[in-house]
Scaffold this active site. Structure first.
Site, PDB file in Angstrom:
ATOM      1  N   PHE A  77      -1.963  67.273 -48.532  1.00 50.36           N
ATOM      2  CA  PHE A  77      -1.268  66.167 -48.906  1.00 50.36           C
ATOM      3  C   PHE A  77      -2.200  65.076 -48.491  1.00 50.36           C
ATOM      4  CE2 PHE A  77       2.468  64.543 -50.713  1.00 50.36           C
ATOM      5  CZ  PHE A  77       3.039  65.722 -51.365  1.00 50.36           C
ATOM      6  N   ARG A 114      -4.612  54.191 -56.754  1.00 50.06           N
ATOM      7  CA  ARG A 114      -3.089  53.764 -57.039  1.00 50.06           C
ATOM      8  C   ARG A 114      -2.934  52.274 -56.878  1.00 50.06           C
ATOM      9  NH1 ARG A 114       1.029  58.171 -54.827  1.00 50.06           N
ATOM     10  NH2 ARG A 114       0.403  59.824 -55.927  1.00 50.06           N
ATOM     11  N   LEU A 144       9.287  59.334 -62.272  1.00 42.77           N
ATOM     12  CA  LEU A 144       7.781  59.379 -62.073  1.00 42.77           C
ATOM     13  C   LEU A 144       7.135  59.897 -63.132  1.00 42.77           C
ATOM     14  CD1 LEU A 144       6.848  60.058 -58.513  1.00 42.77           C
ATOM     15  CD2 LEU A 144       6.661  58.117 -59.566  1.00 42.77           C
ATOM     16  N   ARG A 186       4.251  54.755 -45.568  1.00 40.34           N
ATOM     17  CA  ARG A 186       4.647  56.149 -45.304  1.00 40.34           C
ATOM     18  C   ARG A 186       3.733  57.211 -45.621  1.00 40.34           C
ATOM     19  NH1 ARG A 186       7.448  60.384 -47.880  1.00 40.34           N
ATOM     20  NH2 ARG A 186       8.082  59.247 -49.476  1.00 40.34           N
ATOM     21  N   HIS A 232       9.626  53.305 -54.543  1.00 34.19           N
ATOM     22  CA  HIS A 232       9.837  54.609 -54.120  1.00 34.19           C
ATOM     23  C   HIS A 232      10.520  54.798 -52.923  1.00 34.19           C
ATOM     24  CE1 HIS A 232       8.912  58.902 -54.755  1.00 34.19           C
ATOM     25  NE2 HIS A 232       8.067  58.956 -53.710  1.00 34.19           N
ATOM     26  N   ASP A 242      23.929  51.001 -48.406  1.00 34.10           N
ATOM     27  CA  ASP A 242      25.228  50.966 -47.820  1.00 34.10           C
ATOM     28  C   ASP A 242      25.158  50.792 -46.415  1.00 34.10           C
ATOM     29  OD1 ASP A 242      26.022  51.202 -50.595  1.00 34.10           O
ATOM     30  OD2 ASP A 242      27.337  52.958 -50.244  1.00 34.10           O
ATOM     31  N   GLU A 284      16.244  57.657 -43.781  1.00 37.71           N
ATOM     32  CA  GLU A 284      15.379  56.479 -44.669  1.00 37.71           C
ATOM     33  C   GLU A 284      16.327  54.997 -44.248  1.00 37.71           C
ATOM     34  OE1 GLU A 284      14.359  57.263 -48.560  1.00 37.71           O
ATOM     35  OE2 GLU A 284      13.761  55.079 -48.941  1.00 37.71           O
ATOM     36  N   GLN A 309       7.560  51.200 -50.559  1.00 36.92           N
ATOM     37  CA  GLN A 309       6.469  52.021 -51.171  1.00 36.92           C
ATOM     38  C   GLN A 309       6.339  52.060 -52.791  1.00 36.92           C
ATOM     39  OE1 GLN A 309       5.756  56.187 -50.089  1.00 36.92           O
ATOM     40  NE2 GLN A 309       4.139  55.550 -49.234  1.00 36.92           N
ATOM     41  N   SER A 344       8.729  61.818 -44.631  1.00 39.08           N
ATOM     42  CA  SER A 344       9.855  61.454 -44.561  1.00 39.08           C
ATOM     43  C   SER A 344      10.710  62.624 -44.261  1.00 39.08           C
ATOM     44  CB  SER A 344      10.243  60.780 -45.960  1.00 39.08           C
ATOM     45  OG  SER A 344      11.860  60.593 -46.009  1.00 39.08           O
ATOM     46  N   LEU A 345      10.598  63.713 -44.927  1.00 40.09           N
ATOM     47  CA  LEU A 345      11.520  64.779 -44.626  1.00 40.09           C
ATOM     48  C   LEU A 345      11.356  65.313 -43.100  1.00 40.09           C
ATOM     49  CD1 LEU A 345      11.184  67.229 -47.893  1.00 40.09           C
ATOM     50  CD2 LEU A 345      12.834  65.596 -47.305  1.00 40.09           C
ATOM     51  N   ALA A 379      19.192  63.829 -43.304  1.00 38.89           N
ATOM     52  CA  ALA A 379      19.306  63.244 -41.863  1.00 38.89           C
ATOM     53  C   ALA A 379      20.686  63.510 -41.322  1.00 38.89           C
ATOM     54  CB  ALA A 379      19.045  61.727 -41.831  1.00 38.89           C
ATOM     55  N   GLY A 380      21.604  63.236 -42.314  1.00 42.97           N
ATOM     56  CA  GLY A 380      23.089  63.299 -41.815  1.00 42.97           C
ATOM     57  C   GLY A 380      23.399  64.761 -41.475  1.00 42.97           C
ATOM     58  N   GLY A 410      26.720  59.791 -44.251  1.00 38.72           N
ATOM     59  CA  GLY A 410      25.698  60.331 -45.111  1.00 38.72           C
ATOM     60  C   GLY A 410      25.475  61.827 -44.899  1.00 38.72           C
ATOM     61  N   ALA A 411      25.372  62.629 -45.750  1.00 44.22           N
ATOM     62  CA  ALA A 411      25.251  63.992 -45.861  1.00 44.22           C
ATOM     63  C   ALA A 411      23.983  64.448 -46.547  1.00 44.22           C
ATOM     64  CB  ALA A 411      26.447  64.674 -46.666  1.00 44.22           C
ATOM     65  N   GLU A 464       0.193  61.111 -62.123  1.00 41.24           N
ATOM     66  CA  GLU A 464      -1.446  60.445 -61.940  1.00 41.24           C
ATOM     67  C   GLU A 464      -1.865  61.527 -63.295  1.00 41.24           C
ATOM     68  OE1 GLU A 464      -2.048  58.577 -58.275  1.00 41.24           O
ATOM     69  OE2 GLU A 464      -3.642  59.760 -58.515  1.00 41.24           O
ATOM     70  N   HIS A 480       5.011  53.250 -56.640  1.00 46.23           N
ATOM     71  CA  HIS A 480       4.169  54.526 -57.339  1.00 46.23           C
ATOM     72  C   HIS A 480       3.723  53.661 -58.697  1.00 46.23           C
ATOM     73  CE1 HIS A 480       2.772  57.797 -59.405  1.00 46.23           C
ATOM     74  NE2 HIS A 480       2.853  58.421 -58.306  1.00 46.23           N
TER      75      HIS A 480
HETATM   76  C1  LIG Z   1      12.234  61.231 -56.024  1.00 51.12           C
HETATM   77  C2  LIG Z   1      11.747  61.218 -54.827  1.00 51.12           C
HETATM   78  C3  LIG Z   1      11.000  62.433 -54.302  1.00 51.12           C
HETATM   79  C4  LIG Z   1      10.633  62.227 -53.155  1.00 51.12           C
HETATM   80  N1  LIG Z   1       9.718  63.386 -52.426  1.00 51.12           N
HETATM   81  C5  LIG Z   1       9.486  63.083 -51.183  1.00 51.12           C
HETATM   82  C6  LIG Z   1       8.647  64.586 -50.729  1.00 51.12           C
HETATM   83  O1  LIG Z   1       8.099  65.259 -51.308  1.00 51.12           O
HETATM   84  N2  LIG Z   1       8.362  64.378 -49.045  1.00 51.12           N
HETATM   85  C7  LIG Z   1       9.014  63.520 -48.418  1.00 51.12           C
HETATM   86  O2  LIG Z   1       8.888  63.578 -47.167  1.00 51.12           O
HETATM   87  N3  LIG Z   1       9.598  62.516 -48.694  1.00 51.12           N
HETATM   88  C8  LIG Z   1      10.063  62.447 -50.244  1.00 51.12           C
HETATM   89  N4  LIG Z   1      10.709  61.614 -50.723  1.00 51.12           N
HETATM   90  C9  LIG Z   1      11.540  60.731 -49.566  1.00 51.12           C
HETATM   91  C10 LIG Z   1      12.714  61.413 -48.954  1.00 51.12           C
HETATM   92  O3  LIG Z   1      13.144  62.394 -49.971  1.00 51.12           O
HETATM   93  C11 LIG Z   1      13.953  60.517 -48.661  1.00 51.12           C
HETATM   94  O4  LIG Z   1      13.394  59.464 -47.907  1.00 51.12           O
HETATM   95  C12 LIG Z   1      14.899  61.330 -47.848  1.00 51.12           C
HETATM   96  O5  LIG Z   1      15.352  62.354 -48.438  1.00 51.12           O
HETATM   97  C13 LIG Z   1      16.123  60.399 -47.509  1.00 51.12           C
HETATM   98  O6  LIG Z   1      17.071  61.175 -46.700  1.00 51.12           O
HETATM   99  P1  LIG Z   1      18.330  60.609 -46.102  1.00 51.12           P
HETATM  100  O7  LIG Z   1      18.939  61.878 -45.563  1.00 51.12           O
HETATM  101  O8  LIG Z   1      17.930  59.666 -45.164  1.00 51.12           O
HETATM  102  O9  LIG Z   1      19.334  59.974 -47.173  1.00 51.12           O
HETATM  103  P2  LIG Z   1      19.603  60.728 -48.621  1.00 51.12           P
HETATM  104  O10 LIG Z   1      19.407  62.162 -48.804  1.00 51.12           O
HETATM  105  O11 LIG Z   1      19.529  59.950 -49.522  1.00 51.12           O
HETATM  106  O12 LIG Z   1      21.160  60.886 -48.313  1.00 51.12           O
HETATM  107  C14 LIG Z   1      21.957  59.756 -48.254  1.00 51.12           C
HETATM  108  C15 LIG Z   1      23.514  60.023 -47.899  1.00 51.12           C
HETATM  109  O13 LIG Z   1      24.324  59.000 -47.447  1.00 51.12           O
HETATM  110  C16 LIG Z   1      25.599  59.127 -48.309  1.00 51.12           C
HETATM  111  N5  LIG Z   1      26.138  57.722 -48.326  1.00 51.12           N
HETATM  112  C17 LIG Z   1      25.460  56.533 -48.650  1.00 51.12           C
HETATM  113  N6  LIG Z   1      26.281  55.538 -48.602  1.00 51.12           N
HETATM  114  C18 LIG Z   1      27.477  56.144 -48.319  1.00 51.12           C
HETATM  115  C19 LIG Z   1      28.685  55.507 -48.059  1.00 51.12           C
HETATM  116  N7  LIG Z   1      28.933  54.252 -48.052  1.00 51.12           N
HETATM  117  N8  LIG Z   1      29.731  56.291 -47.669  1.00 51.12           N
HETATM  118  C20 LIG Z   1      29.568  57.672 -47.452  1.00 51.12           C
HETATM  119  N9  LIG Z   1      28.330  58.135 -47.502  1.00 51.12           N
HETATM  120  C21 LIG Z   1      27.277  57.459 -47.938  1.00 51.12           C
HETATM  121  C22 LIG Z   1      25.103  59.564 -49.725  1.00 51.12           C
HETATM  122  O14 LIG Z   1      26.315  60.447 -50.350  1.00 51.12           O
HETATM  123  C23 LIG Z   1      24.088  60.693 -49.126  1.00 51.12           C
HETATM  124  O15 LIG Z   1      24.847  62.121 -48.667  1.00 51.12           O
HETATM  125  C24 LIG Z   1      11.241  61.583 -52.062  1.00 51.12           C
HETATM  126  C25 LIG Z   1      12.016  60.516 -52.596  1.00 51.12           C
HETATM  127  C26 LIG Z   1      12.410  60.217 -53.820  1.00 51.12           C
HETATM  128  C27 LIG Z   1      13.474  59.361 -54.474  1.00 51.12           C
END
Ligand SMILES: Cc1cc2nc3c(=O)[nH]c(=O)nc-3n(C[C@H](O)[C@H](O)[C@H](O)COP(=O)(O)OP(=O)(O)OC[C@H]3O[C@@H](n4cnc5c(N)ncnc54)[C@H](O)[C@@H]3O)c2cc1C
Length: 594
Positions: free
Chosen positions: A119, A286, A252, A398, A353, A221, A387, A240, A403-404, A18-19, A14-15, A255, A242
């Site tokens: 917020f 909501r 999305l 949440r 969401h 995955d 996540e 969660q 989350s960020l 978090a990754g 995962g990149a 509102e 919306h």
């Molecule tokens: C539309 C939207 C708006 C949002 N807005 C906000 C916000 O304003 N503030 C906030 O705090 N949160 C927000 N969130 C939530 C937050 O963005 C996410 O929870 C967070 O970015 C997830 O980050 P992550 O690093 O865990 O995963 P992701 O950013 O989803 O990255 C997952 C990574 O895993 C990799 N991966 C997955 N499966 C495999 C596999 N089998 N093999 C290799 N690689 C794999 C993918 O390629 C990707 O690089 C929002 C979410 C969405 C969907």
């Protein structure tokens, strides 16, 4: 068949935010680190985050991490572990300032400090009044964050494997995690990544639902791989939602549309919100709106062939006002629903969401599971953040922009813990002889099966089942049926067949492999939701008694505990919520919000 083995100190799957954050810790400590991603790093779903990242910097007005902690515990409906929440809120300022030093282009206040905006749920002085806590880079915070961290990783010599899909976790007989098998998507080649530390940062699984704001790659995955390796999934009933996402597409719709006078209508064009909230009508909170929409759909008053959405009507508004105040919505209607909202109502549905549950971890980022009487025994060599993990800071719901923050704090702590364990001498352990067998067998079964299930149809059946039976508002009878239906879908998902057998860029095979992960998450969600006989946070059941003793249906006497779903035998167990330090005692919430 001999499978190539690539050896690394650490492999991160995962990149996203978090990754990338974990990778910085490992690479900067001089460890040989591989990061695998299905897409180019900066296309991970983190890029879609807009609002900001929470930290009590207090740049505009007084703020304090204990207030942030209080809000987060309350937001989690007391299901969050208070030690993890304390850790996250205390660390927030440090990780945000680090980001700034990595070059993240935050917006600025007049005196040059990081800009912070208010917020939902962010309050000063233990719930007194709103406070500016969300640090933002315009409405592109996630985008800016990913780019800053990607560049930092390039500088630190992190080795990226882009468009590689991890397939299975490799665990030996003693339960140690030794790496993953992965497929290079361009060639179809399967390789073993043999590592001393394995970190999962695979993001969410919002694609188990029919309507989702999540990217197509969010197929859970990491959860599927953990589940197949015998690791239980925590609190999967909590998702969660919306209220207004475009039906089918999930994008999305703010509102603000209802703020400008938009009206929700059912199949007989009735303004149904008048029945549910006679005063606030379409602008009720909501949760009230989502619940009303779900009820209309359940009772057969939904629109379309499948009667599975309602309409958001702004055709009575002045077109000039729409084009001035809601130009983006007009665009979204055209692009994602094929509807010109000046002339026709938009199809909308409560939209999935964010996943609050995931792979159980300690706040150090180490994965934990019940073993020999210890509910939180560490799985050696295995870490998770973001996540896909459940630390658990979000509990049953949440708070916006947490989350960020979770990505930064727990991405970093997972990286730090891995560095610590490797420096303490954790070595490469011998790979089991059959390390790649499971993955090869899965691929070969999908390739060679005749008369199996179609991937697209199976995914659709799963998504519809999840949407109808475990959506925003849940009904006891629907959940029971949902369990039966999802177990049926599971049978199909274990018997997938693909027509295209080619090696290069075979998206049919990738989707089939993703489906095997999605179904693990869907099943865990449905069964955990059916089992939890109360309402808490985002899990709202109409059959949970709403009494003086259990306001809003929350039953702390019996249900103040985490769910652990074991995919091995579909069994459910529970573990206590960590209430220490008991900064915040449970109190009833007046309303539920999403
Ligand atoms: C539309 C939207 C708006 C949002 N807005 C906000 C916000 O304003 N503030 C906030 O705090 N949160 C927000 N969130 C939530 C937050 O963005 C996410 O929870 C967070 O970015 C997830 O980050 P992550 O690093 O865990 O995963 P992701 O950013 O989803 O990255 C997952 C990574 O895993 C990799 N991966 C997955 N499966 C495999 C596999 N089998 N093999 C290799 N690689 C794999 C993918 O390629 C990707 O690089 C929002 C979410 C969405 C969907």
């Amino acid at each position: 068949m001999s499978i190539p083995v690539l050896k690394f100190d650490a492999v991160i799957v995962g990149a996203g935010g978090a990754g990338l954050r974990s990778a910085i810790q490992l690479s900067e400590a001089g460890l040989k680190t591989a990061v695998l991603s299905k897409v180019f790093p900066t296309r991970s779903h983190t890029v879609a985050a807009q609002g900001g990242v929470a930290a009590s910097l207090g740049n505009s007005e007084e703020d304090h991490w204990t207030w942030h902690m209080y809000d987060t515990v309350k937001g989690s409906d007391w299901l969050g572990d208070q030690d993890a929440i304390e850790f996250m809120c205390k660390k927030a300022n440090e990780v945000v300032v680090e980001l700034e030093h990595y070059g993240m282009p935050f917006d600025r206040t007049d005196d040059g400090k990081i800009y912070q905006r208010p917020f939902g749920g962010h309050m000063s002085n233990f719930g007194e009044k709103p406070v500016r806590r969300s640090c933002a880079a315009a409405d592109r915070t996630g985008h800016a964050m990913l780019h800053a961290m990607y560049q930092r990783n390039v500088k630190a010599n992190t080795q990226f494997f882009v468009e590689w899909m991890a397939l299975d976790l490799i665990r030996d007989e003693e339960g140690h995690v030794l790496g993953v098998t992965a497929m290079e998507m361009e060639t179809g080649q399967v390789v073993i990544f043999h590592s001393r530390a394995t970190i999962f940062a695979t993001g969410g699984a919002g694609r188990i639902f029919y309507s989702s704001t999540n990217a197509f790659i969010n197929t859970g995955d990491g959860l599927g791989m953990a589940a197949r390796a015998g690791i239980p999934l925590e609190d999967m009933e909590f998702w969660q939602f919306h209220p207004t996402g475009v039906a089918g597409a999930g994008v999305l719709i703010t509102e603000g549309v209802r703020g400008e006078g938009g009206i929700l209508r059912n199949s007989s064009k009735e303004r149904f919100m008048e029945r549910y909230a006679p005063n606030a009508k379409d602008l009720a909170s909501r949760d009230v709106v989502s619940r009303a929409m779900a009820t209309e759909i359940k009772e057969g008053r939904g629109c379309g062939v499948n009667k599975d959405y309602v309409l958001l009507d702004i055709t009575h508004l002045d077109p000039a006002t729409i084009m001035k105040r809601l130009p983006g919505i007009h665009e979204i209607g055209l692009q994602f629903a094929g509807v010109d909202c000046l002339k026709e109502p938009l199809p909308v549905v409560p939209t999935c969401h964010y996943q609050m549950g995931g792979i159980p971890t300690h706040y150090s980022g180490r994965v934990v599971m019940p073993q020999g009487g210890d509910m939180n025994a560490v799985v050696p060599g295995f870490y998770a953040g973001g996540e896909c993990a459940c630390a658990s800071v979000h509990g049953a719901n949440r708070l916006g922009t947490n989350s960020l923050l979770d990505l930064l704090v727990f991405g970093k702590s997972a990286g730090d813990s891995a560095v610590e364990d490797l420096k303490a001498g954790r070595a490469h352990r011998a790979l089991p002889k059959d390390a790649a067998e499971k993955s090869l067998a899965r691929i070969s079964a999908i390739d060679n099966r005749k008369g199996g299930a179609n991937v697209h149809e199976t995914r659709l059946a799963m998504q519809r089942t999840m949407q109808d039976h475990a959506g925003v508002f849940r009904f006891g009878d629907m959940l029971k049926q949902g369990v039966e239906k999802i177990l049926e879908v599971e049978k199909a998902a274990r018997e997938l067949e693909i027509k295209d057998k080619s090696m290069a860029w075979n998206t049919a095979r990738t989707e089939a492999l993703e489906m095997e992960n999605l179904i693990e998450v869907a099943k865990a969600t449905m069964m955990s939701a059916e089992a939890r006989k109360e309402s808490r946070g985002a899990h709202v059941r109409d059959d949970a008694p709403d009494t003086a003793e259990f306001p809003n249906g929350r039953n702390d006497k019996e249900w103040l505990k985490h769910t652990l779903f074991s995919p091995v035998d579909n069994s459910i167990s529970y573990k206590p919520v960590n209430m220490q330090p008991l900064t915040v005692e449970p109190v009833a919430l007046k309303t539920r919000s999403y």
